[in-house]
Design a protein around this motif. Structure first.
Motif, short mmCIF file in Angstrom:
data_model
loop_
_atom_site.label_atom_id
_atom_site.label_comp_id
_atom_site.label_asym_id
_atom_site.label_seq_id
_atom_site.Cartn_x
_atom_site.Cartn_y
_atom_site.Cartn_z
N GLY A 131 3.42 -10.49 15.74
CA GLY A 131 3.53 -9.31 14.89
C GLY A 131 3.47 -9.66 13.42
N SER A 132 4.08 -8.80 12.59
CA SER A 132 4.11 -9.02 11.15
C SER A 132 5.41 -8.44 10.60
N TYR A 133 5.64 -8.67 9.31
CA TYR A 133 6.86 -8.18 8.68
C TYR A 133 6.51 -7.69 7.28
N ILE A 134 6.91 -6.43 6.99
CA ILE A 134 6.66 -5.82 5.69
C ILE A 134 7.89 -5.98 4.79
N ILE A 135 7.68 -6.45 3.58
CA ILE A 135 8.70 -6.44 2.54
C ILE A 135 8.36 -5.30 1.58
N HIS A 136 9.26 -4.33 1.44
CA HIS A 136 9.00 -3.11 0.66
C HIS A 136 9.98 -3.03 -0.50
N SER A 137 9.54 -2.39 -1.56
CA SER A 137 10.41 -2.28 -2.74
C SER A 137 11.71 -1.54 -2.44
N GLN A 138 11.69 -0.62 -1.47
CA GLN A 138 12.89 0.14 -1.15
C GLN A 138 13.82 -0.59 -0.19
N ASP A 139 13.52 -1.85 0.06
CA ASP A 139 14.40 -2.67 0.90
C ASP A 139 15.54 -3.30 0.11
N ASP A 167 7.70 2.99 -5.12
CA ASP A 167 7.60 2.83 -3.68
C ASP A 167 6.34 2.04 -3.39
N GLU A 168 6.49 0.78 -3.01
CA GLU A 168 5.31 -0.04 -2.78
C GLU A 168 5.62 -1.19 -1.82
N VAL A 169 4.58 -1.60 -1.10
CA VAL A 169 4.68 -2.78 -0.25
C VAL A 169 4.57 -4.00 -1.15
N LEU A 170 5.55 -4.90 -1.04
CA LEU A 170 5.57 -6.10 -1.86
C LEU A 170 4.86 -7.27 -1.20
N ALA A 171 4.92 -7.32 0.13
CA ALA A 171 4.29 -8.42 0.87
C ALA A 171 4.17 -8.01 2.33
N GLU A 172 3.12 -8.49 2.99
CA GLU A 172 2.98 -8.35 4.44
C GLU A 172 2.85 -9.76 5.01
#
Length: 253
Positions: A131-139, A167-172
């Protein structure tokens, strides 16, 4: 600290109490870190994270999860670990054996002021092979101590929460590209004052990684799931060198 922690046997009491210790370094039976969350101030799992909109977390990947544990493992690092299914009781004291494996590591490098924001720079590493893992600014949430009684307010007793303005994806992260640097700007954080500073330069402020509400199909629910997930920080171009305390209610200095 961007490698997977070794699996370790811990004793997890059936009835968990408040408090915590650092994860063990080897395959040893140790007194388990009791659950943290629920009613425990800045570590509690309230509606702040759940209701803030889009969040990150794992995407795909088959993984059997019985319990989740997110906590500081170094003075600059937070890790999210999963526990495999509970085994048979380990003894006459009502304890059960748990096997913990680290799935995500977030290590911070700095927390620098930029106008009204504090920009946190760090590195995230995905430690699962599917799978994968999303790091998001709202985390991420900054917790600033408040004077007086703030019981019942968002963020926990005595703390005011601050979140990212974007609100943005920082890393996948993926098994093929498991590590990425990221920056997140937490908006409108009040300036630090000299009166706040303790020995070592800390101010009693925290940066908290919000445990996803669901990880690989497991709904995170304290007290069984342990989720303080926070570190002390001080503004500056480098991370502080104050060592962790042996309890994440006060993880450092």
């Amino acid at each position: 600290m961007n490698g997977s922690l070794p699996k370790a046997l811990l004793l997890l009491p059936v009835l968990l109490l408040a408090g915590c210790v650092s994860p063990p370094d080897g395959d040893e039976e140790q007194a388990a870190p009791p659950a943290y969350g629920g009613e425990e101030g800045p570590g509690r799992f309230d509606g702040v994270a759940a209701d803030r909109g889009e969040r990150g977390g794992p995407v795909g990947g088959d993984l059997q999860v019985a319990v989740v544990r997110t906590e500081a493992t170094a003075n600059d690092t937070v890790e999210l670990m999963t526990g495999e299914e509970l085994s048979e009781p380990a003894g006459d004291n009502g304890a059960v054996a748990m096997d913990w494996t680290s799935r995500l590591s977030i290590t911070f490098a700095s927390a620098e002021r930029s106008g009204g924001d504090v920009v946190f720079n760090g590195t995230a590493s995905y430690l699962h092979d599917e799978g994968s893992y999303i790091i998001h600014s709202q985390d991420f949430t900054v917790l600033v101590p408040e004077e007086g009684d703030a019981e019942g307010e968002e963020g926990g007793d005595g703390f005011a929460p601050y979140t990212a303005g974007e609100d943005e994806v920082l890393a996948e992260l993926t098994p093929d590209e498991p590590t990425a640097d990221f920056s997140v700007a937490i908006a409108d954080v009040p300036d630090e004052s000299g009166a706040e500073r303790y020995e070592g330069g800390l101010t009693g402020r925290y940066i908290r990684y919000e445990t996803p509400v669901e990880v690989w199909g497991h709904t995170v629910e304290p007290p069984m799931d342990i989720i303080p997930g926070r570190l002390c920080y001080a503004e500056g171009p480098d991370w502080h060198d104050v060592e962790l305390f042996e309890q994440p209610s006060m993880p450092c200095g």
